[in-house]
Design a protein around this motif. Structure first.
Motif, PDB file in Angstrom:
ATOM      1  N   GLY A   1      12.849  -2.600  57.011  1.00 48.90           N
ATOM      2  CA  GLY A   1      13.855  -2.353  55.586  1.00 48.90           C
ATOM      3  C   GLY A   1      14.880  -2.468  55.066  1.00 48.90           C
ATOM      4  N   SER A   2      15.798  -2.236  56.191  1.00 43.93           N
ATOM      5  CA  SER A   2      17.141  -2.029  56.857  1.00 43.93           C
ATOM      6  C   SER A   2      17.738  -2.879  56.134  1.00 43.93           C
ATOM      7  N   GLY A   3      17.261  -4.477  55.859  1.00 42.27           N
ATOM      8  CA  GLY A   3      18.177  -5.478  55.788  1.00 42.27           C
ATOM      9  C   GLY A   3      18.418  -5.968  54.394  1.00 42.27           C
ATOM     10  N   LYS A   4      17.375  -5.074  53.293  1.00 46.01           N
ATOM     11  CA  LYS A   4      17.862  -5.080  52.036  1.00 46.01           C
ATOM     12  C   LYS A   4      18.586  -3.425  51.077  1.00 46.01           C
ATOM     13  N   LYS A   5      17.695  -2.543  52.622  1.00 45.42           N
ATOM     14  CA  LYS A   5      17.599  -1.211  51.898  1.00 45.42           C
ATOM     15  C   LYS A   5      19.652  -0.676  52.314  1.00 45.42           C
ATOM     16  N   LEU A   6      20.272  -1.536  53.835  1.00 44.90           N
ATOM     17  CA  LEU A   6      21.407  -1.046  53.699  1.00 44.90           C
ATOM     18  C   LEU A   6      22.257  -2.086  53.615  1.00 44.90           C
ATOM     19  N   TRP A   7      21.493  -3.813  53.293  1.00 41.13           N
ATOM     20  CA  TRP A   7      22.627  -4.686  53.455  1.00 41.13           C
ATOM     21  C   TRP A   7      22.476  -5.882  51.994  1.00 41.13           C
ATOM     22  N   SER A   8      21.411  -4.933  51.459  1.00 42.84           N
ATOM     23  CA  SER A   8      20.954  -5.444  50.345  1.00 42.84           C
ATOM     24  C   SER A   8      21.124  -7.307  50.207  1.00 42.84           C
ATOM     25  N   ILE A   9      19.880  -7.354  50.995  1.00 42.02           N
ATOM     26  CA  ILE A   9      19.206  -8.710  51.759  1.00 42.02           C
ATOM     27  C   ILE A   9      18.137  -8.874  51.155  1.00 42.02           C
ATOM     28  N   GLN A  10      17.713  -9.893  50.062  1.00 44.04           N
ATOM     29  CA  GLN A  10      16.820  -9.317  49.076  1.00 44.04           C
ATOM     30  C   GLN A  10      15.170 -10.311  50.606  1.00 44.04           C
ATOM     31  N   PRO A  11      14.669  -9.951  51.233  1.00 53.26           N
ATOM     32  CA  PRO A  11      13.465 -11.183  51.733  1.00 53.26           C
ATOM     33  C   PRO A  11      13.338 -12.001  50.773  1.00 53.26           C
ATOM     34  N   ASP A  12      13.108 -11.786  49.578  1.00 54.20           N
ATOM     35  CA  ASP A  12      12.805 -13.510  49.164  1.00 54.20           C
ATOM     36  C   ASP A  12      13.643 -13.713  48.824  1.00 54.20           C
ATOM     37  N   ALA A  13      14.940 -13.778  49.160  1.00 51.37           N
ATOM     38  CA  ALA A  13      15.859 -14.566  49.055  1.00 51.37           C
ATOM     39  C   ALA A  13      15.980 -16.103  50.597  1.00 51.37           C
ATOM     40  N   LEU A  14      15.386 -15.940  51.182  1.00 48.56           N
ATOM     41  CA  LEU A  14      15.181 -16.578  51.999  1.00 48.56           C
ATOM     42  C   LEU A  14      13.937 -16.997  51.826  1.00 48.56           C
ATOM     43  N   LYS A  15      12.733 -16.938  51.095  1.00 46.79           N
ATOM     44  CA  LYS A  15      11.812 -17.681  50.416  1.00 46.79           C
ATOM     45  C   LYS A  15      12.793 -19.280  50.512  1.00 46.79           C
ATOM     46  N   GLY A  16      11.239 -20.083  51.715  1.00 45.50           N
ATOM     47  CA  GLY A  16      12.132 -21.863  51.555  1.00 45.50           C
ATOM     48  C   GLY A  16      12.893 -21.929  52.946  1.00 45.50           C
ATOM     49  N   LYS A  17      13.587 -20.817  53.105  1.00 47.46           N
ATOM     50  CA  LYS A  17      14.773 -20.926  53.976  1.00 47.46           C
ATOM     51  C   LYS A  17      14.216 -20.767  55.542  1.00 47.46           C
ATOM     52  N   LEU A  18      13.309 -20.596  56.014  1.00 50.54           N
ATOM     53  CA  LEU A  18      12.966 -20.406  57.130  1.00 50.54           C
ATOM     54  C   LEU A  18      12.579 -21.485  57.895  1.00 50.54           C
ATOM     55  N   PRO A  19      13.200 -21.165  59.576  1.00 52.90           N
ATOM     56  CA  PRO A  19      12.423 -22.336  60.138  1.00 52.90           C
ATOM     57  C   PRO A  19      11.348 -22.963  60.213  1.00 52.90           C
ATOM     58  N   PRO A  20      10.994 -24.219  60.265  1.00 57.75           N
ATOM     59  CA  PRO A  20       9.341 -24.217  60.327  1.00 57.75           C
ATOM     60  C   PRO A  20       8.537 -24.291  60.385  1.00 57.75           C
ATOM     61  N   PHE A  21       8.712 -23.533  62.029  1.00 56.28           N
ATOM     62  CA  PHE A  21       7.787 -23.132  62.439  1.00 56.28           C
ATOM     63  C   PHE A  21       7.402 -21.426  62.501  1.00 56.28           C
ATOM     64  N   LEU A  22       7.867 -20.805  61.913  1.00 56.83           N
ATOM     65  CA  LEU A  22       7.890 -19.663  60.614  1.00 56.83           C
ATOM     66  C   LEU A  22       6.959 -19.315  59.866  1.00 56.83           C
ATOM     67  N   PRO A  23       6.132 -18.360  60.304  1.00 57.87           N
ATOM     68  CA  PRO A  23       5.245 -18.641  58.544  1.00 57.87           C
ATOM     69  C   PRO A  23       6.244 -17.919  57.542  1.00 57.87           C
ATOM     70  N   ASP A  24       5.676 -18.697  56.800  1.00 60.05           N
ATOM     71  CA  ASP A  24       7.379 -17.878  55.006  1.00 60.05           C
ATOM     72  C   ASP A  24       6.137 -17.080  54.586  1.00 60.05           C
ATOM     73  N   VAL A  25       5.960 -15.955  54.531  1.00 61.14           N
ATOM     74  CA  VAL A  25       5.254 -14.942  54.468  1.00 61.14           C
ATOM     75  C   VAL A  25       6.130 -13.756  54.133  1.00 61.14           C
ATOM     76  N   PRO A  26       5.850 -12.930  52.878  1.00 62.60           N
ATOM     77  CA  PRO A  26       6.545 -10.991  52.845  1.00 62.60           C
ATOM     78  C   PRO A  26       6.930 -10.702  54.221  1.00 62.60           C
ATOM     79  N   GLU A  27       5.831 -10.483  55.677  1.00 64.15           N
ATOM     80  CA  GLU A  27       6.351  -9.862  56.421  1.00 64.15           C
ATOM     81  C   GLU A  27       7.575 -10.452  57.273  1.00 64.15           C
ATOM     82  N   VAL A  28       6.946 -11.863  57.508  1.00 67.15           N
ATOM     83  CA  VAL A  28       8.701 -12.857  58.259  1.00 67.15           C
ATOM     84  C   VAL A  28       9.381 -12.585  57.474  1.00 67.15           C
ATOM     85  N   ARG A  29       9.878 -12.655  56.495  1.00 61.85           N
ATOM     86  CA  ARG A  29      10.531 -12.625  55.103  1.00 61.85           C
ATOM     87  C   ARG A  29      11.281 -11.649  55.549  1.00 61.85           C
TER      88      ARG A  29
END
Length: 373
Positions: A222-250
């Motif tokens: 959770g440090s990406g969001k808490k310390l750098w304001s990186i919203q995990p959902d902003a990564l939706k649709g942007k992951l490499p195709p071999f990684l599951p695009d699910v909340p835990e991975v994002r």
């Protein structure tokens, strides 16, 4: 006539050699700042301008690394020759294939062969002041290795920058503000670099290896969001195709990108110091990493582009091409950095190097493919 032609050729050679030597001497030996991150793949916001598909680079923010690329050269195709820390680094330090570095390429039993020249020692022998902070080669580095046994280490100010999210989270848990916690870590980056610069002789060129490991797993959930304001959902649709695009991975990737932004902030602190001392223009600045993201499919320790591809940005305002913001397509293997550093410093290359300098690419004014040989 034949004798006259031979004499003329000899005279031409005599007149050419001093000119070449004078030109080399006229170029001051550059300082060399090498920022080398642990487990940092090809992640910098400037790469998003080159990509045609959605990617993590559209979310991460790296203004300082982007600046180096804008003021110098950004490489599209930089790779390590072994996606694991010790073999990659032994190759880089020696300019050899990792399998030509003996036990130096083996993590658990790493031992540097003193018969193998390393570029930092060659720079030192040529008059450079050398030093490092944090990770260079393997754990338990012996005396005869590059920067061995802490002889050239500048780490007295502290090692908190190696674990940004862990240390910031701990300090915040003790009641410190995010701003105060960040500043404590940043002050250690500045102080270690200050100590290194203070140890040089007047006018002495220097080489500093900055090897913070904050992008090495683990990091705080959770440090990406808490310390750098990186919203995990902003990564939706942007992951490499071999990684599951699910909340835990994002969320995990958002946390990793947070550490990348911490790394970028460290680089920015070093740049500010160079500006303050008036040394920015005569410093060869290189930023890269030793392989791809750790702990994920196709990443670290895997021979896929995701594991072997790394970011590479290089800048030298005096000595490289006057054309800024070039994007180069040449294939660069990181061991090529060793002969490049040596050539930039005017130091002869030792026998046994497998790598090839790309100093000519840095001095070119071309984009795209520069050296097709």
């Amino acid at each position: 006539i034949q004798r006259m032609l031979l004499s003329l050729s000899f005279l031409i050679l005599i007149f050419q050699l001093p000119a070449d030597t004078a030109q080399r001497k006229a170029m001051p030996q550059p300082n060399i700042l090498f920022c080398f991150a642990d487990d940092w793949g090809r992640y910098a916001s400037i790469y998003s301008t080159l990509e045609k598909q959605p990617s993590l680079n559209q979310v991460v923010k790296t203004p300082n690394i982007d600046r180096i690329a804008r003021e110098g050269v950004l490489f599209r195709h930089a790779f390590v020759n072994a996606p694991s820390c010790t073999p990659c680094r032994s190759s880089l330090l020696s300019g050899r294939y990792f399998f030509n570095t003996g036990r130096g390429a083996i993590l658990q039993t790493a031992e540097w062969d003193p018969a193998i020249p390393s570029y930092p020692h060659l720079l030192r022998d040529a008059g450079y002041h050398i030093g490092e902070t944090y990770k260079v080669w393997s754990p338990g580095t012996p005396v005869d290795a590059p920067f061995g046994a802490g002889k050239y280490a500048y780490e007295k100010a502290g090692s908190m920058p190696n674990d940004f999210s862990e240390n910031v989270t701990k300090m915040m848990g003790e009641g410190q503000s995010l701003k105060a916690a960040r500043e404590k870590i940043f002050s250690q980056v500045r102080s270690n670099f200050d100590a290194f610069l203070a140890d040089r002789k007047p006018g002495q060129p220097w080489h500093y290896w900055f090897g913070a490991t904050t992008t090495h797993r683990r990091w705080i959930k959770g440090s990406g969001k808490k310390l750098w304001s990186i919203q995990p959902d902003a990564l939706k649709g942007k992951l490499p195709p071999f990684l599951p695009d699910v909340p835990e991975v994002r969320e995990d990737l958002a946390d990793y990108l947070g550490e990348v932004q911490a790394w970028d902030a460290y680089v920015g602190l070093l740049l500010k110091k160079l500006e303050a001392t008036g040394e920015l223009e005569n410093t060869l600045i290189v930023v890269s990493g030793d392989h791809g993201m750790p702990g994920v499919t196709n990443g670290k320790c895997n021979l896929h582009d995701f594991g072997t591809g790394v970011a590479l940005a290089v800048c030298l305002q005096k000595g490289m091409s006057a054309r800024r913001g070039r994007v180069v397509d040449d294939l660069i293997s990181l061991p090529d950095l060793a002969p490049t550093f040596l050539e930039a410093a005017g130091v002869a290359l030792p026998a046994g190097m497998n790598a090839r300098s790309f100093w000519n690419v840095l001095r070119s004014d071309k984009n795209g493919q520069v050296d097709a040989s």
